[in-house]
Design a protein around this motif. Structure first.
Motif, PDB file in Angstrom:
ATOM      1  N   MET A   1       0.847  -1.189   0.000  1.00 47.46           N
ATOM      2  CA  MET A   1       0.000   0.000   0.000  1.00 47.46           C
ATOM      3  C   MET A   1       0.886   1.245   0.000  1.00 47.46           C
ATOM      4  O   MET A   1       1.784   1.376   0.824  1.00 47.46           O
ATOM      5  N   LYS A   2       0.615   2.159  -0.930  1.00 46.35           N
ATOM      6  CA  LYS A   2       1.411   3.371  -1.021  1.00 46.35           C
ATOM      7  C   LYS A   2       0.545   4.582  -0.673  1.00 46.35           C
ATOM      8  O   LYS A   2      -0.630   4.649  -1.057  1.00 46.35           O
ATOM      9  N   TYR A   3       1.165   5.523   0.025  1.00 47.42           N
ATOM     10  CA  TYR A   3       0.473   6.754   0.404  1.00 47.42           C
ATOM     11  C   TYR A   3       1.151   7.944  -0.267  1.00 47.42           C
ATOM     12  O   TYR A   3       2.383   8.007  -0.342  1.00 47.42           O
ATOM     13  N   ALA A   4       0.350   8.865  -0.745  1.00 49.61           N
ATOM     14  CA  ALA A   4       0.871  10.102  -1.313  1.00 49.61           C
ATOM     15  C   ALA A   4       0.087  11.270  -0.725  1.00 49.61           C
ATOM     16  O   ALA A   4      -1.085  11.122  -0.346  1.00 49.61           O
ATOM     17  N   PHE A   5       0.745  12.424  -0.645  1.00 48.94           N
ATOM     18  CA  PHE A   5       0.136  13.600  -0.018  1.00 48.94           C
ATOM     19  C   PHE A   5       0.300  14.808  -0.929  1.00 48.94           C
ATOM     20  O   PHE A   5       1.360  15.012  -1.528  1.00 48.94           O
ATOM     21  N   ARG A   6      -0.769  15.588  -1.041  1.00 46.31           N
ATOM     22  CA  ARG A   6      -0.712  16.838  -1.801  1.00 46.31           C
ATOM     23  C   ARG A   6      -1.357  17.951  -0.990  1.00 46.31           C
ATOM     24  O   ARG A   6      -2.407  17.749  -0.363  1.00 46.31           O
ATOM     25  N   LYS A   7      -0.734  19.111  -0.997  1.00 46.90           N
ATOM     26  CA  LYS A   7      -1.312  20.292  -0.355  1.00 46.90           C
ATOM     27  C   LYS A   7      -1.761  21.266  -1.436  1.00 46.90           C
ATOM     28  O   LYS A   7      -0.998  21.586  -2.354  1.00 46.90           O
ATOM     29  N   ILE A   8      -3.021  21.714  -1.330  1.00 47.20           N
ATOM     30  CA  ILE A   8      -3.591  22.611  -2.332  1.00 47.20           C
ATOM     31  C   ILE A   8      -4.257  23.787  -1.617  1.00 47.20           C
ATOM     32  O   ILE A   8      -5.024  23.596  -0.675  1.00 47.20           O
ATOM     33  N   GLU A   9      -3.945  24.978  -2.101  1.00 47.18           N
ATOM     34  CA  GLU A   9      -4.547  26.183  -1.526  1.00 47.18           C
ATOM     35  C   GLU A   9      -5.943  26.399  -2.100  1.00 47.18           C
ATOM     36  O   GLU A   9      -6.142  26.344  -3.321  1.00 47.18           O
ATOM     37  N   LEU A  10      -6.903  26.629  -1.222  1.00 48.76           N
ATOM     38  CA  LEU A  10      -8.281  26.905  -1.615  1.00 48.76           C
ATOM     39  C   LEU A  10      -8.600  28.366  -1.329  1.00 48.76           C
ATOM     40  O   LEU A  10      -8.306  28.866  -0.244  1.00 48.76           O
ATOM     41  N   LYS A  11      -9.230  29.015  -2.277  1.00 47.53           N
ATOM     42  CA  LYS A  11      -9.618  30.414  -2.111  1.00 47.53           C
ATOM     43  C   LYS A  11     -11.127  30.540  -2.248  1.00 47.53           C
ATOM     44  O   LYS A  11     -11.719  30.032  -3.200  1.00 47.53           O
ATOM     45  N   LYS A  12     -11.746  31.218  -1.294  1.00 49.38           N
ATOM     46  CA  LYS A  12     -13.186  31.394  -1.344  1.00 49.38           C
ATOM     47  C   LYS A  12     -13.561  32.510  -2.322  1.00 49.38           C
ATOM     48  O   LYS A  12     -12.913  33.554  -2.386  1.00 49.38           O
ATOM     49  N   ARG A  13     -14.620  32.265  -3.071  1.00 55.88           N
ATOM     50  CA  ARG A  13     -15.181  33.292  -3.954  1.00 55.88           C
ATOM     51  C   ARG A  13     -15.597  34.505  -3.126  1.00 55.88           C
ATOM     52  O   ARG A  13     -15.284  35.657  -3.455  1.00 55.88           O
ATOM     53  N   TYR A  14     -16.344  34.226  -2.039  1.00 55.80           N
ATOM     54  CA  TYR A  14     -16.747  35.251  -1.092  1.00 55.80           C
ATOM     55  C   TYR A  14     -16.210  34.861   0.287  1.00 55.80           C
ATOM     56  O   TYR A  14     -16.591  33.810   0.824  1.00 55.80           O
ATOM     57  N   PRO A  15     -15.329  35.663   0.887  1.00 56.57           N
ATOM     58  CA  PRO A  15     -14.884  35.362   2.256  1.00 56.57           C
ATOM     59  C   PRO A  15     -16.085  35.204   3.183  1.00 56.57           C
ATOM     60  O   PRO A  15     -17.100  35.893   3.034  1.00 56.57           O
ATOM     61  N   LEU A  16     -15.965  34.267   4.119  1.00 59.66           N
ATOM     62  CA  LEU A  16     -17.086  33.925   4.993  1.00 59.66           C
ATOM     63  C   LEU A  16     -16.878  34.529   6.373  1.00 59.66           C
ATOM     64  O   LEU A  16     -15.960  34.155   7.099  1.00 59.66           O
ATOM     65  N   GLN A  17     -17.762  35.458   6.731  1.00 61.35           N
ATOM     66  CA  GLN A  17     -17.731  36.078   8.064  1.00 61.35           C
ATOM     67  C   GLN A  17     -18.696  35.331   8.966  1.00 61.35           C
ATOM     68  O   GLN A  17     -19.884  35.188   8.655  1.00 61.35           O
ATOM     69  N   ILE A  18     -18.178  34.818  10.094  1.00 64.56           N
ATOM     70  CA  ILE A  18     -19.025  34.206  11.110  1.00 64.56           C
ATOM     71  C   ILE A  18     -18.774  34.910  12.432  1.00 64.56           C
ATOM     72  O   ILE A  18     -17.976  35.854  12.507  1.00 64.56           O
ATOM     73  N   SER A  19     -19.418  34.467  13.490  1.00 67.30           N
ATOM     74  CA  SER A  19     -19.312  35.161  14.776  1.00 67.30           C
ATOM     75  C   SER A  19     -17.886  35.186  15.305  1.00 67.30           C
ATOM     76  O   SER A  19     -17.511  36.088  16.047  1.00 67.30           O
ATOM     77  N   ARG A  20     -17.065  34.192  14.900  1.00 69.14           N
ATOM     78  CA  ARG A  20     -15.707  34.086  15.449  1.00 69.14           C
ATOM     79  C   ARG A  20     -14.647  34.738  14.568  1.00 69.14           C
ATOM     80  O   ARG A  20     -13.481  34.793  14.954  1.00 69.14           O
ATOM     81  N   GLY A  21     -15.015  35.214  13.371  1.00 69.51           N
ATOM     82  CA  GLY A  21     -14.020  35.843  12.520  1.00 69.51           C
ATOM     83  C   GLY A  21     -14.285  35.621  11.050  1.00 69.51           C
ATOM     84  O   GLY A  21     -15.323  35.068  10.645  1.00 69.51           O
ATOM     85  N   LEU A  22     -13.312  36.038  10.223  1.00 68.78           N
ATOM     86  CA  LEU A  22     -13.438  35.989   8.764  1.00 68.78           C
ATOM     87  C   LEU A  22     -12.565  34.875   8.206  1.00 68.78           C
ATOM     88  O   LEU A  22     -11.400  34.735   8.565  1.00 68.78           O
ATOM     89  N   ILE A  23     -13.144  34.080   7.286  1.00 70.98           N
ATOM     90  CA  ILE A  23     -12.427  32.970   6.650  1.00 70.98           C
ATOM     91  C   ILE A  23     -12.387  33.226   5.156  1.00 70.98           C
ATOM     92  O   ILE A  23     -13.429  33.300   4.502  1.00 70.98           O
TER      93      ILE A  23
END
Length: 343
Positions: A1-23
């Motif tokens: 069994m082989k494992y591979a890892f990839r990191k990908i940056e995700l960008k929101k179309r509209y930043p999401l503001q919730i009670s704890r902050g902005l994402i």
């Protein structure tokens, strides 16, 4: 069994503001499990216990050495949790395991699990914003997605009068659309404010309220529940199946998230426990692409409410395999959960 890892940056179309902050986005970790015949893929959105994709990968690299995780996803989940692996990181492995198992059996994942395709329309999440922004943004979202349900984030740090102003503007804006409204306060209210707001929202076509209080204020839920004017769901207050019993008699339902509970294995167990306690269920998401959303949609038939919309607010989504049909997040019918990377 082989494992591979990839990191990908995700960008929101509209930043999401919730009670704890902005994402505004995140860097997620993708885990691929290759048995030389099939390749399963899962996704981790960093969170509690592993705040970055790098930490997620480090934990998984260390844990996966010389371990058999395929023969029993349930045993692997329990061992990973007891070994200190963050559940948001393990979710990627668990999703990849189930994707691989379904591909091996030459079935879509929902069929492997004995489920029909999802049929409940998803909510589309609307972050905290000004009334002016509501007027501009919500019509664009509704025209683009043909959404049937909007989940309105409240718990504005400016107080409940700001919440009322935003919600009232949402109501005015959707008058010409056939759409239902739900509310998620993300723990942004005090008990007093929650009592006031739930009564106020009940007179304004709101279906339910989610996470009105902070998790550390769960001891106040019985007081809120006793004379509630709307159904109450909790999210941050319920991470695992072991959390469900203490919430029985205090809430109407629980929101299950693969990133909180560590994947499909525990999500199914939470649903079973919630049903045993007479609670309704919802499946939600964090900042995820179509990979983990496909996994969630594959078990969507288990839930009363669905909130699988994070991929619809990405620009771009690095994955594909889903479609939005009459408001329903629909899987592709490919073997496995159906999600795949396109970058």
């Amino acid at each position: 069994m082989k494992y591979a890892f990839r990191k990908i940056e995700l960008k929101k179309r509209y930043p999401l503001q919730i009670s704890r902050g902005l994402i505004s986005g995140s860097t997620n970790l993708y885990v691929l499990i290759d048995d030389e015949a099939c390749v399963g893929i899962g996704e981790a959105a960093p969170g509690s216990g592993a705040e970055t994709a790098e930490i997620c990968e480090q934990q998984l690299q260390e844990y996966l050495k010389d371990r058999d995780i395929i023969s029993s996803p349930t045993e692997a989940w329990g061992d990973a949790r007891s070994s200190g692996v963050a559940m948001c990181a393990w979710a990627a492995v668990d999703i990849a395991i189930w994707d691989l198992l379904a591909q091996r059996s030459k079935q879509p994942l929902f069929q492997l699990l004995g489920l029909p395709e999802p049929s409940v329309p998803t909510s589309i999440t609307i972050g905290i914003m000004s009334p002016d922004l509501v007027r501009d943004r919500i019509p664009e979202i509704l025209y683009r997605t043909n959404a049937k349900n909007l989940k309105i984030k409240l718990g504005n740090p400016e107080g409940i009068e700001a919440d009322k102003a935003m919600y009232a503007e949402v109501q005015r804006t959707i008058q010409n659309f056939d759409v239902s409204l739900r509310v998620d306060a993300n723990g942004g209210w005090s008990l007093f404010d929650a009592i006031v707001m739930i009564k106020w929202l009940a007179d304004r076509q709101c279906e339910y309220v989610e996470q009105p209080l902070k998790p550390e204020d769960d001891d106040q839920l019985p007081n809120l529940y006793r004379n509630r004017a709307l159904p109450i769901f909790v999210d941050e207050s319920c991470n695992f199946s072991s959390d469900v019993a203490k919430l029985s008699g205090c809430v109407d339902g629980v929101n299950v998230k693969l990133m909180k509970c560590g994947g499909i294995t525990e999500a199914v167990r939470i649903v079973a426990t919630a049903r045993a306690h007479g609670l309704q269920t919802m499946i939600g998401c964090m900042g995820e692409s179509s990979i983990s959303i496909a996994a969630g949609a594959s078990i969507g038939a288990l839930f009363d409410y669905i909130d699988l919309d994070a991929h619809l607010n990405l620009e771009p989504d690095p994955a594909d395999g889903l479609s939005l049909i009459n408001g329903v997040v629909s899987v592709s019918g490919r073997f496995g959960h159906g999600g795949y990377l396109i970058c």
